[in-house]
Scaffold this active site. Structure first.
Site, PDB file in Angstrom:
ATOM      1  N   GLU A  46      14.240  29.818   4.944  1.00  0.00           N
ATOM      2  CA  GLU A  46      14.979  28.983   5.890  1.00  0.00           C
ATOM      3  C   GLU A  46      16.064  28.184   5.182  1.00  0.00           C
ATOM      4  OE1 GLU A  46      11.715  28.340   9.442  1.00  0.00           O
ATOM      5  OE2 GLU A  46      11.958  26.723   7.979  1.00  0.00           O
ATOM      6  N   CYS A 103      21.591  23.010   3.220  1.00  0.00           N
ATOM      7  CA  CYS A 103      20.331  22.903   2.476  1.00  0.00           C
ATOM      8  C   CYS A 103      19.799  24.324   2.310  1.00  0.00           C
ATOM      9  CB  CYS A 103      19.333  22.030   3.228  1.00  0.00           C
ATOM     10  SG  CYS A 103      17.695  21.953   2.440  1.00  0.00           S
ATOM     11  N   CYS A 120       6.334  28.629  -2.167  1.00  0.00           N
ATOM     12  CA  CYS A 120       6.398  27.702  -3.297  1.00  0.00           C
ATOM     13  C   CYS A 120       5.064  27.732  -4.037  1.00  0.00           C
ATOM     14  CB  CYS A 120       6.690  26.282  -2.803  1.00  0.00           C
ATOM     15  SG  CYS A 120       7.010  25.086  -4.136  1.00  0.00           S
ATOM     16  N   CYS A 151       2.619  20.275  -3.235  1.00  0.00           N
ATOM     17  CA  CYS A 151       2.834  18.891  -2.814  1.00  0.00           C
ATOM     18  C   CYS A 151       2.194  18.680  -1.448  1.00  0.00           C
ATOM     19  CB  CYS A 151       4.329  18.584  -2.768  1.00  0.00           C
ATOM     20  SG  CYS A 151       5.161  18.781  -4.365  1.00  0.00           S
ATOM     21  N   CYS A 170       4.361  18.359   1.995  1.00  0.00           N
ATOM     22  CA  CYS A 170       5.427  19.331   2.249  1.00  0.00           C
ATOM     23  C   CYS A 170       4.854  20.608   2.848  1.00  0.00           C
ATOM     24  CB  CYS A 170       6.157  19.640   0.939  1.00  0.00           C
ATOM     25  SG  CYS A 170       7.445  20.887   1.091  1.00  0.00           S
ATOM     26  N   CYS A 206      13.491  17.314   6.078  1.00  0.00           N
ATOM     27  CA  CYS A 206      12.980  17.404   4.712  1.00  0.00           C
ATOM     28  C   CYS A 206      11.462  17.537   4.718  1.00  0.00           C
ATOM     29  CB  CYS A 206      13.411  16.134   3.952  1.00  0.00           C
ATOM     30  SG  CYS A 206      13.014  16.177   2.207  1.00  0.00           S
TER      31      CYS A 206
END
Length: 347
Positions: A90, A108, A115, A119, A122, A340
């Site tokens: 994305e 962005c 990933c 975290c 996230c 974010c």
């Protein structure tokens, strides 16, 4: 079949001469690929038809296609990009308006499919990392989002942030190559000072950025300035402690002279006290820096909450009173999971 965009100009020149073509054609082909961003050999109209057919026989241009677009009530546009192997990433177009005029137009972009970091706040961190993006796939996101900016706002991109899916410094080579392509006069010609790479904190690679004398901006997702709290929300801190990160950032600044940005999400009743602000202030003294306080964007996988406005004001006011440059960043695109920490390849 080989992706032609993985070849350097010298490699392409050698291949052309080996196949009886003139070497100077390599520069023309690279210009079509990186400056004009074509995704078909048929569009390379200053090459002969037989030469285009020769290229099609031996190479491919792996396209990145817009799979789906969503528009937020605030004008943000999130795109799901389908890669040549079917994977999705994305990217987000973030228009910043001032007095009804476009003040800044930011892309962005993602650097990995998923990933490998976990975290806790996230959404991407709850995905598996499937693979790194190559430089062309990152570059293609910028091209696609720039096209959206022009079509929807009649304004080109002004800024790029590597803050999408993935940890950029764990895809170091491809991220730096993509920046080179984006900033090169033979590519998109953007200023490196308009580009920010955000990391969760890989000390070894931050030092490498210094050794490579990069010209772009660096942001550290900090979110807590003591190791005990940061360990809880960012497991990468266990192997990259605040001491190690502080030393690496000092090295980076010494090598580049570039001020650091610390990104700090204020979580309710976790890292939002004046004690936390004091610890953050002390950490910022390690290296010339500014602080972006970021609004938390809830995700289904976690139970964190945004701090209240009064606590935020006290926190920011404390830092400001200590001479720290502080910006409070409001969320954009939250209603379409484009803000974010919310990118996760959801439909």
């Amino acid at each position: 079949m080989q992706d032609i965009r993985k070849l350097t100009t010298i490699q392409l020149k050698d291949w052309l001469t080996q196949h009886g073509e003139q070497g100077f054609r390599a520069k023309q082909i690279q210009e079509w690929l990186w400056k004009k961003s074509v995704l078909s050999f048929d569009q390379m109209t200053n090459l002969s038809l037989p030469m285009r057919e020769l290229l099609k026989t031996h190479f491919e241009i792996r396209p990145l296609m817009v799979d789906q677009e969503q528009r937020s009530s605030d004008g943000t546009i999130k795109s799901s990009f389908r890669l040549f192997d079917g994977n999705l990433v994305e990217g987000v177009l973030i228009p910043a308006l001032r007095n009804d005029d476009v003040d800044r137009m930011t892309a962005c972009v993602s650097s990995q499919v998923g990933c490998s970091l976990t975290c806790k706040f996230c959404a991407t961190g709850y995905m598996d990392r499937k693979r790194n993006l190559d430089a062309a796939e990152i570059y293609d996101q910028v091209v696609a989002i720039d096209r959206q900016a022009k079509e929807n706002y009649d304004v080109p991109l002004s800024n790029i942030v590597y803050m999408g899916m993935g940890e950029p410094l764990l895809n170091y080579k491809n991220v730096l190559e993509s920046v080179d392509r984006i900033t090169s006069p033979d590519g998109l010609g953007m200023s490196p000072k308009r580009i920010t790479v955000s990391t969760a904190g890989i000390a070894k690679m931050i030092r490498q950025l210094g050794d490579d004398a990069v010209k772009f901006n660096l942001a550290l997702s900090l979110h807590a300035a003591n190791d005990q709290k940061r360990d809880q929300i960012m497991p990468i801190n266990e192997s990259n402690t605040l001491q190690a990160l502080g030393d690496a950032l000092s090295y980076f600044y010494k090598k580049t002279g570039t001020r650091i940005t610390f990104e700090y999400i204020l979580f309710y009743n976790f890292n939002d006290t004046l004690q936390d602000a004091t610890e953050l202030w002390k950490f910022t003294k390690r290296v010339p820096a500014k602080v972006n306080i970021i609004e938390y964007n809830p995700i289904a996988e976690a139970n964190f909450k945004n701090t209240d406005p009064q606590t935020l004001d006290k926190f920011a006011g404390f830092l400001d009173g200590k001479g720290v440059t502080v910006n409070v960043r409001r969320s954009r695109g939250k209603d379409i999971d484009a803000a974010c920490g919310q990118l996760a390849g959801k439909k």
